[in-house]
Design an enzyme around this catalytic site. Structure first.
Site, mmCIF file in Angstrom:
data_model
loop_
_atom_site.group_PDB
_atom_site.id
_atom_site.type_symbol
_atom_site.label_atom_id
_atom_site.label_comp_id
_atom_site.label_asym_id
_atom_site.label_seq_id
_atom_site.Cartn_x
_atom_site.Cartn_y
_atom_site.Cartn_z
ATOM 1 N N SER A 140 0.856 -1.191 0.000
ATOM 2 C CA SER A 140 0.000 0.000 0.000
ATOM 3 C C SER A 140 0.887 1.233 0.000
ATOM 4 C CB SER A 140 -0.893 0.015 1.249
ATOM 5 O OG SER A 140 -1.502 1.283 1.428
ATOM 6 N N TYR A 153 -1.459 -0.519 10.199
ATOM 7 C CA TYR A 153 -1.590 -0.832 8.767
ATOM 8 C C TYR A 153 -0.313 -0.461 8.012
ATOM 9 C CZ TYR A 153 -3.770 -1.042 4.124
ATOM 10 O OH TYR A 153 -4.081 -1.352 2.827
#
Length: 241
Positions: A140, A153
């Site tokens: 990501s 995350y």
């Protein structure tokens, strides 16, 4: 019938499903993993098989090493080979670090990062015997430049990037390529509640991405990118320029 096999985690919907369908178009037999809705998974299997290839859905928690080991053994025994692995399964548990619970830290690290080890371990052994294979890890942009409210995350995705580069160095001589994709803001269930009108102001292309944008890159890396390994490919509309 093709003998090429792709395995994708977290592929009953969203980006994982789009990748599964794109690889099916390319002639791969596509095996998917899911943890949630069985009907969604079986519907995805039917869509995959509509391209004239084989498919199957396996329900297991990729963050559970025992479940994963048992399920991967069954998959490898049934299909005999794995040519493409996409470590796609992932979750978010967002919140400011000062309020983040250990549970929300552990669950994100376990599902987003540790699962890649549990799944890749048996697959790499198969690919070494084949002397070929492609592994693609779903990172990501948060793993590249961090994001407030996403310490867990971002850490999991940054770890996945390091994992990708290390495996690429270890496995290149065995004919195995390993890359990561770093999506930006993509229209999926994960982003449906965001105020996209504000987000696109910061994206040079002035639009959100689609799951198919990721899927087409997955197919390129699997089929055409034969001299690409150890790379992190951003698909973000220019957001991290």
């Amino acid at each position: 019938m093709s003998d090429k096999v792709a395995f994708i985690t977290g592929a009953s919907r969203g980006i994982g499903k789009a990748c599964a369908l794109e690889l099916a178009k390319a002639g791969y037999n596509v095996v998917i993993n899911y943890l949630g809705d069985e009907k969604l998974a079986q519907d995805t299997v039917k869509e995959i098989e509509a391209f004239g290839v084989q498919s199957g859905a396996y329900h297991f928690d990729v963050s559970n090493k025992e479940e994963t080991a048992a399920s991967m053994a069954k998959i490898i025994e049934k299909y005999g080979r794995i040519d493409v692995l996409v470590n796609n399964a992932g979750i978010t548990r967002d919140g400011l670090f000062i309020r983040m619970t250990e549970e929300n830290w552990d669950s994100v690290i376990d599902i987003n990062l540790s699962s890649a080890f549990y799944v890749s371990n048996p697959v790499v052994k198969v690919m070494i015997k084949q002397r070929s294979g492609v592994i693609i890890n779903m990172a990501s942009i948060a793993g590249v430049y961090g994001n407030a409210g996403q310490a867990n995350y971002s850490a999991s995705k940054a770890g996945l990037i390091g994992f990708t580069k290390s495996l690429a160095k270890e496995l290149g001589s065995r004919g195995i390529r390993v890359n990561a994709i770093a999506p930006g803001f993509i229209n999926t269930e994960m982003t449906k509640n965001l105020d996209t009108s504000k987000i696109v102001e910061f994206i040079p292309l002035k639009k959100m991405g689609e799951a198919e944008d990721i899927a087409k890159t997955i197919r390129f890396l699997a089929e055409e990118g034969t001299y690409i390994t150890g790379q992190v490919i951003g698909i973000d509309g220019g957001l991290v320029i």
